[in-house]
Scaffold this motif. Structure first.
Motif, PDB file in Angstrom:
ATOM      1  N   GLN A 184      -9.766  19.909  20.795  1.00 43.83           N
ATOM      2  CA  GLN A 184      -8.618  19.481  21.672  1.00 43.83           C
ATOM      3  C   GLN A 184      -8.661  18.351  22.375  1.00 43.83           C
ATOM      4  O   GLN A 184      -7.473  17.796  22.690  1.00 43.83           O
ATOM      5  CB  GLN A 184      -8.362  20.891  22.524  1.00 43.83           C
ATOM      6  CG  GLN A 184      -8.111  22.118  21.671  1.00 43.83           C
ATOM      7  CD  GLN A 184      -6.586  22.237  21.197  1.00 43.83           C
ATOM      8  OE1 GLN A 184      -6.188  21.386  20.524  1.00 43.83           O
ATOM      9  NE2 GLN A 184      -5.804  23.347  21.741  1.00 43.83           N
ATOM     10  N   GLN A 185      -9.727  18.050  22.784  1.00 45.50           N
ATOM     11  CA  GLN A 185      -9.765  16.746  23.874  1.00 45.50           C
ATOM     12  C   GLN A 185     -10.374  15.437  23.031  1.00 45.50           C
ATOM     13  O   GLN A 185     -10.533  14.541  23.559  1.00 45.50           O
ATOM     14  CB  GLN A 185     -11.051  16.880  24.615  1.00 45.50           C
ATOM     15  CG  GLN A 185     -10.861  18.067  25.743  1.00 45.50           C
ATOM     16  CD  GLN A 185      -9.874  18.008  26.602  1.00 45.50           C
ATOM     17  OE1 GLN A 185      -9.599  16.821  27.504  1.00 45.50           O
ATOM     18  NE2 GLN A 185      -8.817  18.728  26.950  1.00 45.50           N
ATOM     19  N   ASP A 186      -9.763  15.467  21.664  1.00 46.42           N
ATOM     20  CA  ASP A 186     -10.440  14.555  20.757  1.00 46.42           C
ATOM     21  C   ASP A 186     -11.802  13.877  20.998  1.00 46.42           C
ATOM     22  O   ASP A 186     -11.882  12.707  21.023  1.00 46.42           O
ATOM     23  CB  ASP A 186      -9.104  13.346  21.029  1.00 46.42           C
ATOM     24  CG  ASP A 186      -7.888  13.621  20.370  1.00 46.42           C
ATOM     25  OD1 ASP A 186      -7.586  14.442  19.490  1.00 46.42           O
ATOM     26  OD2 ASP A 186      -7.000  13.300  21.290  1.00 46.42           O
ATOM     27  N   ARG A 187     -12.670  14.826  21.205  1.00 45.96           N
ATOM     28  CA  ARG A 187     -14.029  14.385  21.171  1.00 45.96           C
ATOM     29  C   ARG A 187     -14.819  15.141  20.110  1.00 45.96           C
ATOM     30  O   ARG A 187     -15.810  15.838  20.355  1.00 45.96           O
ATOM     31  CB  ARG A 187     -14.564  14.924  22.791  1.00 45.96           C
ATOM     32  CG  ARG A 187     -14.022  13.872  23.765  1.00 45.96           C
ATOM     33  CD  ARG A 187     -14.179  14.755  25.089  1.00 45.96           C
ATOM     34  NE  ARG A 187     -15.442  14.784  25.716  1.00 45.96           N
ATOM     35  CZ  ARG A 187     -16.004  15.305  26.817  1.00 45.96           C
ATOM     36  NH1 ARG A 187     -14.969  15.750  27.331  1.00 45.96           N
ATOM     37  NH2 ARG A 187     -17.325  15.325  26.787  1.00 45.96           N
ATOM     38  N   ASN A 188     -14.321  15.277  18.911  1.00 47.31           N
ATOM     39  CA  ASN A 188     -14.812  16.323  18.114  1.00 47.31           C
ATOM     40  C   ASN A 188     -16.334  15.844  17.423  1.00 47.31           C
ATOM     41  O   ASN A 188     -17.040  16.503  17.280  1.00 47.31           O
ATOM     42  CB  ASN A 188     -14.014  16.236  16.828  1.00 47.31           C
ATOM     43  CG  ASN A 188     -14.086  17.677  16.036  1.00 47.31           C
ATOM     44  OD1 ASN A 188     -14.513  18.592  16.611  1.00 47.31           O
ATOM     45  ND2 ASN A 188     -13.670  17.702  14.812  1.00 47.31           N
ATOM     46  N   VAL A 189     -16.582  14.502  17.602  1.00 45.96           N
ATOM     47  CA  VAL A 189     -17.729  13.967  17.296  1.00 45.96           C
ATOM     48  C   VAL A 189     -19.080  14.808  18.019  1.00 45.96           C
ATOM     49  O   VAL A 189     -20.144  14.743  17.494  1.00 45.96           O
ATOM     50  CB  VAL A 189     -17.831  12.492  17.251  1.00 45.96           C
ATOM     51  CG1 VAL A 189     -17.658  11.977  18.899  1.00 45.96           C
ATOM     52  CG2 VAL A 189     -18.997  11.946  16.463  1.00 45.96           C
ATOM     53  N   GLU A 190     -18.783  15.108  19.127  1.00 50.28           N
ATOM     54  CA  GLU A 190     -19.878  15.637  20.063  1.00 50.28           C
ATOM     55  C   GLU A 190     -20.037  16.999  19.683  1.00 50.28           C
ATOM     56  O   GLU A 190     -21.100  17.576  20.013  1.00 50.28           O
ATOM     57  CB  GLU A 190     -19.308  15.652  21.562  1.00 50.28           C
ATOM     58  CG  GLU A 190     -19.017  14.349  22.132  1.00 50.28           C
ATOM     59  CD  GLU A 190     -18.455  14.307  23.536  1.00 50.28           C
ATOM     60  OE1 GLU A 190     -18.919  15.449  24.254  1.00 50.28           O
ATOM     61  OE2 GLU A 190     -17.489  13.652  23.993  1.00 50.28           O
ATOM     62  N   ASN A 191     -19.331  17.650  18.653  1.00 47.56           N
ATOM     63  CA  ASN A 191     -19.395  19.182  18.259  1.00 47.56           C
ATOM     64  C   ASN A 191     -20.998  18.976  17.625  1.00 47.56           C
ATOM     65  O   ASN A 191     -21.698  19.819  17.419  1.00 47.56           O
ATOM     66  CB  ASN A 191     -18.489  19.518  17.221  1.00 47.56           C
ATOM     67  CG  ASN A 191     -17.666  20.384  17.989  1.00 47.56           C
ATOM     68  OD1 ASN A 191     -17.926  21.256  18.813  1.00 47.56           O
ATOM     69  ND2 ASN A 191     -16.381  20.355  17.907  1.00 47.56           N
ATOM     70  N   SER A 192     -21.359  17.713  16.791  1.00 45.10           N
ATOM     71  CA  SER A 192     -22.641  17.841  16.223  1.00 45.10           C
ATOM     72  C   SER A 192     -23.889  18.006  17.360  1.00 45.10           C
ATOM     73  O   SER A 192     -24.824  18.573  17.038  1.00 45.10           O
ATOM     74  CB  SER A 192     -22.830  16.275  15.538  1.00 45.10           C
ATOM     75  OG  SER A 192     -22.711  15.320  16.691  1.00 45.10           O
ATOM     76  N   ILE A 193     -23.577  17.510  18.393  1.00 50.45           N
ATOM     77  CA  ILE A 193     -24.767  17.901  19.557  1.00 50.45           C
ATOM     78  C   ILE A 193     -24.774  19.357  19.797  1.00 50.45           C
ATOM     79  O   ILE A 193     -25.696  20.099  19.781  1.00 50.45           O
ATOM     80  CB  ILE A 193     -24.294  17.231  20.903  1.00 50.45           C
ATOM     81  CG1 ILE A 193     -24.199  15.714  20.517  1.00 50.45           C
ATOM     82  CG2 ILE A 193     -25.287  17.463  22.034  1.00 50.45           C
ATOM     83  CD1 ILE A 193     -23.632  14.976  21.948  1.00 50.45           C
ATOM     84  N   TRP A 194     -23.622  20.005  19.905  1.00 45.24           N
ATOM     85  CA  TRP A 194     -23.634  21.711  20.057  1.00 45.24           C
ATOM     86  C   TRP A 194     -24.139  22.176  18.895  1.00 45.24           C
ATOM     87  O   TRP A 194     -24.768  23.332  19.213  1.00 45.24           O
ATOM     88  CB  TRP A 194     -22.082  21.980  20.605  1.00 45.24           C
ATOM     89  CG  TRP A 194     -22.017  21.497  21.869  1.00 45.24           C
ATOM     90  CD1 TRP A 194     -21.179  20.393  22.239  1.00 45.24           C
ATOM     91  CD2 TRP A 194     -21.967  22.051  22.949  1.00 45.24           C
ATOM     92  NE1 TRP A 194     -21.180  19.984  23.516  1.00 45.24           N
ATOM     93  CE2 TRP A 194     -21.781  21.230  24.031  1.00 45.24           C
ATOM     94  CE3 TRP A 194     -22.877  23.072  23.504  1.00 45.24           C
ATOM     95  CZ2 TRP A 194     -21.965  21.326  25.631  1.00 45.24           C
ATOM     96  CZ3 TRP A 194     -22.762  23.424  24.918  1.00 45.24           C
ATOM     97  CH2 TRP A 194     -22.608  22.592  25.992  1.00 45.24           C
TER      98      TRP A 194
ATOM     99  N   ALA B  69     -12.814  23.322  22.775  1.00 43.19           N
ATOM    100  CA  ALA B  69     -12.373  22.259  23.606  1.00 43.19           C
ATOM    101  C   ALA B  69     -12.680  20.803  23.249  1.00 43.19           C
ATOM    102  O   ALA B  69     -11.684  20.090  23.653  1.00 43.19           O
ATOM    103  CB  ALA B  69     -13.175  22.750  25.095  1.00 43.19           C
ATOM    104  N   LEU B  70     -13.744  20.559  22.661  1.00 42.41           N
ATOM    105  CA  LEU B  70     -13.851  19.334  22.176  1.00 42.41           C
ATOM    106  C   LEU B  70     -13.098  18.718  21.078  1.00 42.41           C
ATOM    107  O   LEU B  70     -12.423  17.614  21.130  1.00 42.41           O
ATOM    108  CB  LEU B  70     -15.430  19.187  21.480  1.00 42.41           C
ATOM    109  CG  LEU B  70     -16.396  19.406  22.504  1.00 42.41           C
ATOM    110  CD1 LEU B  70     -17.824  19.594  21.972  1.00 42.41           C
ATOM    111  CD2 LEU B  70     -16.824  17.973  23.506  1.00 42.41           C
TER     112      LEU B  70
END
Length: 766
Positions: free
Chosen positions: A628-638, A625-626
């Motif tokens: 797809q939403q162009d928020r891939n940088v937040e994957n580091s948090i997960w 989802a991140l």
């Protein structure tokens, strides 16, 4: 030198420890050869047979405890008083203060149990304990010590000592910086305690003033003070008991304290608690009929209740008001449904009024039901066992009202327990006449009876069994939702469900009870009218969760599922609701809403605990989802959260969860690598030895995907080839995905790697 074997020699040191070990053996829990009283007598005889001289506080504690266990509190008290001065004299000041406090508390506990102890002596013991707590200052847990002494002062009927203790406890609390936000609460509590003391002294005016003072402290709490609805309700009984004229104001202020976002369920629950407070106040003022009417408004099973004390109180009031038929009906209800506290009160009244016509046959029906409840054996005739008592009271009911519907119901339940289903069935069908008695267990037994006699298919085509209660409907749905338990209940053999198991028809019944239960609960929330078991907010919340699962999984009714989870969270939140919202967004491919829902689930689980929390089930979907939403940088948090969860597992849990952890990690790395390949590659390289050793095609394929997304196509192809060489499993779809990945990368490499057309690619080894 005197020998330890000489009975005139005082035992001490190691000899005393050995002797106390010997006495302690009398109380060995595994020894069933003696009654407890005999063990106590033997231990007391041994302790009295020798002179005992403890060397330190630990030995004194052991001696004190053994005298207490032996049922000799006077000897326990004497032991502390005899040795206290000697044991204290050589201690350093701090150790002396601690030991003095310990011994003072020991004496107070022992003195409480000495029946013949003069009141003045008990008072002196409490006064000494107060001095010891004062001297100890902030050491240990003063608040707990003051609470303990307050109980002793109450037992000693020393009102002046109670006041002294309450004031000292309040002073201690007022000095604690971490209680600054509780000043108003602490002041109100002190006022109610002092008010009770004034009432006990016979000063009703002063007591009333203190009740009003407590109310004002809550009402005018300064900004930043932590006063909520639960606080108003917790102190309400004390405030209203002291100041009955404050009832209306207290109720108004309590309702005003509810947040604007409070659910209808929270409003109704609060009103029910206020009705109970009002009933108690009206009873105190002698308005017993008004108290009964108000008590009926509050007689619902609330989450805060540990028992059915409100019904027990109402039974007594009805008897006092000479409203015996109503009391008898309520007694039967409490006993039939086996409700703690009210069933005991019911049996006492039934025994007292058994021969009276007013209320018959419900007094006898109450005792007939009690004979089937092993927890009520004390109320049966001493010369009868349970079966004999059941027959005895059954005959009494028949004399008073031949074939009464509730007599038929109890007979049917009795026959069910004897597995005589054919005869039990028509008797249990009596529930159709009196659905107000159809609790979840009785309704389920009727369904099982139908299935036993006519078959499951026939039972599922029969009329629904009406349950006039939200919690009973919930219980019925839960039991029908357990396929394996139902199969065994209806007498089917084997461990596996049969091929023709009627899933769809069972689902129809299950949803009927969940939906009916939801309607029952929500009717009570809206109107205050309903059955006793319509008031449990946690049952309602769990019902919402179960029904939401059916809507999501069976009906693909995603909006309905989300609405139910929202209702459950607003009423009585727990982690399964947040998990259900995440699952609903995943199943409906609603990735736009998934990320926020996953945040809620993660934080709620971490803050409140969730034993079934499985991040590996939803983290990969969040990663996608991140992406797809162009928020891939937040994957580091997960990724950090996945590692945080993993690090908190013990070795056995990590061994059990390792595959799921790797599955989640590789999926997350794949999506993250689309924009952060340089960060992903070191983790992938570190994982490869384990993945090659595992020889799992899926894990290797996902590692290859992540490697390819990171830009290392050639190593990705090597990983794919390694996966393809793994032993073929039963998952044909996985093999197809793997072959597709190879074919796509193969075509890409052919167009990008220099060489003549048709030449063998470099990764081919044959």
């Amino acid at each position: 030198m005197a020998s330890a074997s000489d009975p005139t020699t005082a035992l001490r040191s190691e000899a005393l420890d050995a002797f106390l070990d010997h006495v302690e053996a009398f109380f060995d829990a595994d020894d069933e050869t003696q009654e407890w009283s005999a063990r106590q007598a033997a231990a007391a005889e041994q302790l009295a047979s020798r002179s005992l001289q403890p060397d330190d506080l630990d030995q004194l504690r052991r001696l004190y405890r053994l005298w207490s266990m032996a049922g000799q509190p006077a000897q326990a008290l004497a032991a502390v008083q005899q040795h206290q001065a000697r044991l204290l004299q050589d201690l350093a000041p701090q150790a002396q203060r601690d030991a003095t406090l310990t011994m003072a508390m020991m004496q107070a506990d022992a003195a409480e149990d000495v029946a013949e102890l003069p009141a003045g002596q008990y008072r002196t013991v409490v006064e000494n304990a107060i001095a010891a707590v004062d001297q100890a200052g902030d050491q240990g847990d003063p608040d707990r010590a003051w609470r303990h002494l307050a109980r002793h002062a109450h037992q000693a009927q020393a009102l002046d000592l109670q006041e002294q203790i309450y004031r000292k406890q309040h002073q201690y609390k007022s000095q604690q910086a971490d209680r600054a936000h509780l000043r108003a609460w602490d002041d109100a509590v002190l006022a109610t305690r002092l008010g009770r003391i004034e009432a006990a002294k016979g000063n009703p005016g002063a007591a009333r003033d203190l009740g009003h003072y407590a109310l004002q402290k809550l009402q005018h709490a300064a900004a930043g003070q932590d006063i909520d609805t639960d606080d108003w309700l917790s102190l309400g009984e004390d405030i209203i008991a002291l100041a009955p004229d404050a009832l209306a104001q207290h109720s108004e202020l309590t309702l005003a304290s509810l947040p604007s976002t409070a659910s209808p369920a929270a409003w109704r629950d609060t009103r029910a608690q206020l009705a109970r407070l009002a009933a108690g106040s009206l009873y105190q003022q002698g308005a017993i009929d008004a108290a009964i009417a108000k008590g009926q408004e509050g007689r619902f099973a609330l989450v805060r209740d540990s028992d059915d004390g409100s019904s027990a109180q109402l039974i007594d009031w009805l008897v006092q008001a000479a409203r015996l038929p109503e009391a008898a009906h309520l007694c039967f209800e409490s006993t039939l449904h086996s409700r703690p506290a009210s069933r005991e009160a019911a049996c006492r009244q039934a025994l007292a009024h058994l021969g009276e016509s007013a209320g018959a046959p419900y007094w006898a029906l109450c005792l007939m039901a009690a004979s089937q409840d092993e927890d009520l054996a004390e109320f049966l005739p001493a010369d009868m066992d349970a079966e004999q008592a059941f027959a005895h009271y059954s005959a009494t009911v028949q004399q008073q009202s031949l074939n009464h519907p509730m007599w038929r119901l109890l007979q049917g339940n009795h026959l069910f327990e004897q597995q005589d289903y054919a005869q039990a069935l028509p008797l249990l069908e009596t529930l159709a006449e009196r659905p107000q008695y159809a609790n979840g267990e009785l309704a389920y037994r009727l369904f099982v009876c139908r299935a036993r006699v006519a078959g499951l298919a026939s039972a599922l085509q029969s009329a629904y069994i009406r349950c006039d209660s939200g919690s009973w409907c919930y219980a019925m749905g839960v039991q029908l939702d357990d396929d394996e338990a139902l199969m065994k209940a209806i007498g089917m053999e084997g461990d596996a469900l049969p091929a023709d198991w009627p899933y769809d028809e069972l689902l129809r019944w299950i949803k009927h009870y969940y939906e009916t239960g939801q309607a029952r609960f929500e009717h009570w929330f809206a109107t205050g009218q309903g059955s006793y078991k319509d008031g449990n907010l946690h049952d309602y919340s769990m019902l919402c969760n179960n029904l939401a699962i059916k809507y999501r999984y069976n009906d693909e009714n995603y909006d309905g599922a989300l609405a139910l989870h929202a209702k459950g969270i607003a009423t009585s939140p727990f982690a399964e609701h947040y998990n259900g919202i995440v699952s609903t967004h995943i199943d409906s491919d609603n990735y736009a809403q998934l990320i926020a829902a996953a945040e809620q689930l993660w934080h709620y689980s971490r803050d409140n605990g969730y034993s079934r929390h499985s991040p590996c089930d939803y983290f990969p979907k969040v990663a996608y989802a991140l992406y797809q939403q162009d928020r891939n940088v937040e994957n580091s948090i997960w990724l950090e959260r996945l590692d945080e969860w993993w690090s908190q597992l013990d070795e056995d849990e990590q061994r059990h969860e390792r595959y799921d952890y790797l599955r989640s990690l590789l999926n997350q790395l794949d999506y993250y690598s689309a924009t952060h390949g340089a960060e992903v590659l070191p983790r992938l390289q570190a994982l490869l030895p384990e993945l090659y050793q595992r020889q799992n095609p899926y894990l290797l394929r996902r590692a290859g995907d992540a490697m390819q997304t990171s830009g290392t196509d050639q190593q990705a192809m090597q990983i794919y080839q390694e996966a393809l060489a793994c032993p073929p499993g039963d998952d044909a779809a996985e093999r197809e995905k793997l072959q597709s990945s190879i074919d796509k990368l193969n075509a890409q490499l052919i167009t990008t790697v220099p060489g003549a057309a048709g030449s063998k690619p470099w990764w081919k080894f044959w």
